[in-house]
Motif scaffolding. Structure first.
Motif, PDB file in Angstrom:
ATOM      1  N   THR A 181      14.418 -33.182  60.833  1.00  0.00           N
ATOM      2  CA  THR A 181      14.881 -34.535  60.544  1.00  0.00           C
ATOM      3  C   THR A 181      16.384 -34.520  60.299  1.00  0.00           C
ATOM      4  N   SER A 182      16.949 -35.699  60.162  1.00  0.00           N
ATOM      5  CA  SER A 182      18.391 -35.819  59.933  1.00  0.00           C
ATOM      6  C   SER A 182      18.648 -37.009  59.017  1.00  0.00           C
ATOM      7  N   PHE A 183      18.433 -36.802  57.716  1.00  0.00           N
ATOM      8  CA  PHE A 183      18.638 -37.857  56.721  1.00  0.00           C
ATOM      9  C   PHE A 183      19.663 -37.395  55.694  1.00  0.00           C
ATOM     10  N   LEU A 184      20.559 -38.281  55.312  1.00  0.00           N
ATOM     11  CA  LEU A 184      21.450 -38.022  54.192  1.00  0.00           C
ATOM     12  C   LEU A 184      20.701 -38.368  52.915  1.00  0.00           C
ATOM     13  N   MET A 185      20.697 -37.452  51.955  1.00  0.00           N
ATOM     14  CA  MET A 185      19.914 -37.647  50.736  1.00  0.00           C
ATOM     15  C   MET A 185      20.819 -37.400  49.542  1.00  0.00           C
ATOM     16  N   ALA A 186      21.400 -38.461  49.021  1.00  0.00           N
ATOM     17  CA  ALA A 186      22.377 -38.336  47.938  1.00  0.00           C
ATOM     18  C   ALA A 186      21.751 -37.697  46.703  1.00  0.00           C
ATOM     19  N   SER A 187      22.440 -36.710  46.156  1.00  0.00           N
ATOM     20  CA  SER A 187      21.931 -36.002  44.977  1.00  0.00           C
ATOM     21  C   SER A 187      22.073 -36.854  43.723  1.00  0.00           C
ATOM     22  N   GLY A 188      21.085 -36.683  42.832  1.00  0.00           N
ATOM     23  CA  GLY A 188      21.180 -37.334  41.528  1.00  0.00           C
ATOM     24  C   GLY A 188      20.932 -38.826  41.549  1.00  0.00           C
ATOM     25  N   GLN A 200       8.481 -43.596  55.680  1.00  0.00           N
ATOM     26  CA  GLN A 200       7.770 -44.367  56.694  1.00  0.00           C
ATOM     27  C   GLN A 200       8.199 -43.952  58.093  1.00  0.00           C
ATOM     28  N   SER A 201       9.486 -43.665  58.264  1.00  0.00           N
ATOM     29  CA  SER A 201       9.976 -43.208  59.558  1.00  0.00           C
ATOM     30  C   SER A 201       9.344 -41.880  59.941  1.00  0.00           C
ATOM     31  N   ILE A 202       9.237 -40.971  58.980  1.00  0.00           N
ATOM     32  CA  ILE A 202       8.628 -39.665  59.241  1.00  0.00           C
ATOM     33  C   ILE A 202       7.146 -39.818  59.557  1.00  0.00           C
ATOM     34  N   ILE A 203       6.462 -40.647  58.796  1.00  0.00           N
ATOM     35  CA  ILE A 203       5.026 -40.874  59.001  1.00  0.00           C
ATOM     36  C   ILE A 203       4.757 -41.374  60.413  1.00  0.00           C
ATOM     37  N   GLU A 204       5.571 -42.307  60.872  1.00  0.00           N
ATOM     38  CA  GLU A 204       5.383 -42.854  62.227  1.00  0.00           C
ATOM     39  C   GLU A 204       5.559 -41.780  63.289  1.00  0.00           C
ATOM     40  N   ASP A 205       6.547 -40.890  63.089  1.00  0.00           N
ATOM     41  CA  ASP A 205       6.770 -39.813  64.060  1.00  0.00           C
ATOM     42  C   ASP A 205       5.613 -38.826  64.055  1.00  0.00           C
ATOM     43  N   VAL A 206       5.157 -38.432  62.874  1.00  0.00           N
ATOM     44  CA  VAL A 206       4.090 -37.436  62.775  1.00  0.00           C
ATOM     45  C   VAL A 206       2.775 -38.005  63.295  1.00  0.00           C
ATOM     46  N   TYR A 207       2.565 -39.306  63.107  1.00  0.00           N
ATOM     47  CA  TYR A 207       1.328 -39.956  63.546  1.00  0.00           C
ATOM     48  C   TYR A 207       1.114 -39.762  65.044  1.00  0.00           C
ATOM     49  N   ARG A 208       2.209 -39.671  65.788  1.00  0.00           N
ATOM     50  CA  ARG A 208       2.122 -39.538  67.246  1.00  0.00           C
ATOM     51  C   ARG A 208       1.991 -38.082  67.700  1.00  0.00           C
ATOM     52  N   ARG A 223      10.047 -36.893  45.190  1.00  0.00           N
ATOM     53  CA  ARG A 223       9.119 -36.589  44.097  1.00  0.00           C
ATOM     54  C   ARG A 223       7.730 -37.141  44.448  1.00  0.00           C
ATOM     55  N   TRP A 224       6.734 -36.253  44.569  1.00  0.00           N
ATOM     56  CA  TRP A 224       5.378 -36.669  44.909  1.00  0.00           C
ATOM     57  C   TRP A 224       4.660 -37.158  43.656  1.00  0.00           C
ATOM     58  N   SER A 225       3.937 -38.266  43.819  1.00  0.00           N
ATOM     59  CA  SER A 225       3.158 -38.821  42.717  1.00  0.00           C
ATOM     60  C   SER A 225       1.897 -39.450  43.285  1.00  0.00           C
ATOM     61  N   ASP A 226       1.043 -39.945  42.404  1.00  0.00           N
ATOM     62  CA  ASP A 226      -0.176 -40.612  42.874  1.00  0.00           C
ATOM     63  C   ASP A 226       0.166 -41.804  43.758  1.00  0.00           C
ATOM     64  N   ALA A 227       1.289 -42.447  43.462  1.00  0.00           N
ATOM     65  CA  ALA A 227       1.688 -43.612  44.261  1.00  0.00           C
ATOM     66  C   ALA A 227       2.106 -43.234  45.672  1.00  0.00           C
ATOM     67  N   SER A 228       2.491 -41.957  45.869  1.00  0.00           N
ATOM     68  CA  SER A 228       2.936 -41.529  47.196  1.00  0.00           C
ATOM     69  C   SER A 228       1.833 -41.663  48.234  1.00  0.00           C
ATOM     70  N   LEU A 229       0.582 -41.503  47.790  1.00  0.00           N
ATOM     71  CA  LEU A 229      -0.528 -41.571  48.731  1.00  0.00           C
ATOM     72  C   LEU A 229      -0.687 -42.967  49.322  1.00  0.00           C
ATOM     73  N   PHE A 230      -0.103 -43.973  48.664  1.00  0.00           N
ATOM     74  CA  PHE A 230      -0.122 -45.331  49.235  1.00  0.00           C
ATOM     75  C   PHE A 230       0.566 -45.337  50.588  1.00  0.00           C
ATOM     76  N   LEU A 231       1.678 -44.566  50.710  1.00  0.00           N
ATOM     77  CA  LEU A 231       2.400 -44.472  51.982  1.00  0.00           C
ATOM     78  C   LEU A 231       1.727 -43.500  52.944  1.00  0.00           C
TER      79      LEU A 231
END
Length: 374
Positions: A181-188, A200-208, A223-231
């Motif tokens: 992937t190629s995402f900028l991920m600002a620290s902190g 969501q962008s990653i999910i769409e790519d992997v789905y195919r 950060r993974w949490s219980d809410a992450s499974l919603f996505l």
């Protein structure tokens, strides 16, 4: 003149060996010869210091981006680590060339506590010089290191040997795919909208993808949490129906701190398959507080993925010696490397990580797959 020569040779060997090309890694073995030829104890420390700084030359640029500060802060980090690296070489130098002193210095910079900053370890060259030899190949390169401290002129053929070496990266397991992937991920910063859009962008790519196993980069989910499974829930069900395994990097809360982990996606959540032995000091591992990343130190971890015993190395671990050796104690069939190098874009660091992974995989005869966010 001898001092200038030793320092210059050490600097050139550090810069070339760690330029991101696995074929050049054996040039790191010029270090023990340059160290033995140093004319005094302080000079010997300077030789090791210059080698280490030359190998880590791109860290200040990456640190400036990561921390959002001037390059000078990154130089403080590199210089501090270089001084720690040089300390055993200075303390153990002797006018009489003795192999045991070189071996002890190598051991001290390979293992914690100094080994926590022990980037660019010369023994990484074992996988280039002795592919498939495993622990015997490791012993051979350590013996070569010792011999070069006793007879420095043995290093003269190394540049010629390097020109004759051709290194083919080990193959990935059949049906396994690394999704870079190629995402900028600002620290902190915690930007929930940006995190959700990225995922969501990653999910769409992997789905195919029709791959049997999909490997995603380090901390790409955040950060993974219980809410992450919603996505990720729909993708998890889709993967189960296809018999597909999805591996991704994420942070897992652990008390007030967290572990930097690789997770396997499941319809019921996500299962940790690896937790980082050595998170990046200062930025992730913060021993002065319990709020940072928690090291697993020497815990041997493997997982059965697609019927194959699989080991993992996350980003910073790929640059050192002891984490690869720890994971190889699990006798894996596959080595998986994951990194999040958004901060190192445009530097040699991603290439150096790849070259080190290739070397370790070749040494122990494993298959290799590497996913990076760059």
């Amino acid at each position: 003149m001898r001092l200038v020569f030793s320092i210059a040779v050490a600097g050139v060997s550090g810069a070339l060996a760690w330029a991101g090309h696995a074929e050049l890694l054996p040039l790191a073995l010029i270090l023990p010869a340059a160290w033995a030829l140093a004319p005094c104890r302080l000079c010997a420390g300077a030789v090791a210091f210059v080698y280490h700084v030359a190998a880590a030359r791109d860290v200040p640029q990456g640190a400036a981006i990561f921390f959002g500060t001037a390059d000078v802060s990154g130089w403080f980090l590199v210089i501090g680590a270089g001084l720690l690296y040089a300390l055993p070489f200075a303390a153990l130098w002797s006018r009489n060339f003795t192999a045991w002193r070189g071996l002890l210095a190598l051991l001290l910079v390979s293992l914690p506590p100094i080994g926590v900053f022990g980037w660019a370890n010369p023994i990484t060259a074992a996988g280039v010089l002795f592919p498939g030899a495993g622990w015997l190949g490791l012993a051979a390169v350590i013996a070569l290191f010792a011999a070069l401290t006793r007879w420095p002129l043995l290093a003269l053929p190394l540049p010629l040997i390097v020109t004759l070496i051709q290194v083919e990266p080990p193959p990935a397991p059949a049906g396994w795919v690394a999704h870079d992937t190629s995402f900028l991920m600002a620290s902190g910063q915690q930007d929930y909208l940006a995190d959700a859009q990225r995922q969501q962008s990653i999910i769409e790519d992997v789905y195919r993808s029709d791959a049997k196993v999909v490997v995603l980069p380090e901390t790409i989910v955040g950060r993974w949490s219980d809410a992450s499974l919603f996505l990720w829930g729909e993708l998890a069900q889709h993967a189960r129906n296809k018999g597909q395994t999805i591996l991704f990097g994420a942070e897992l809360a652990n008390g007030s701190g967290y572990t930097n982990s690789v997770l396997g996606l499941d319809v019921d959540g996500a299962t940790p398959v690896y937790s980082q032995l050595m998170p990046v000091p200062v930025s992730m591992w913060k021993p002065w507080t319990d709020a940072g990343a928690i090291p697993q130190w020497f815990e041997v971890q493997t997982a059965i993925i697609d019927g194959q015993r699989t080991a993992f190395l996350i980003c910073y671990e790929q640059l050192m010696a002891w984490p690869p050796l720890v994971v190889m104690l699990g006798d894996p069939d596959v080595l998986v490397g994951v990194s999040n190098d958004w901060w190192a874009r445009g530097t040699s660091i991603p290439g150096i990580q790849r070259s080190a992974l290739i070397a370790w995989s070749r040494l122990f005869g494993t298959k290799l797959i590497f996913a990076v966010n760059e």
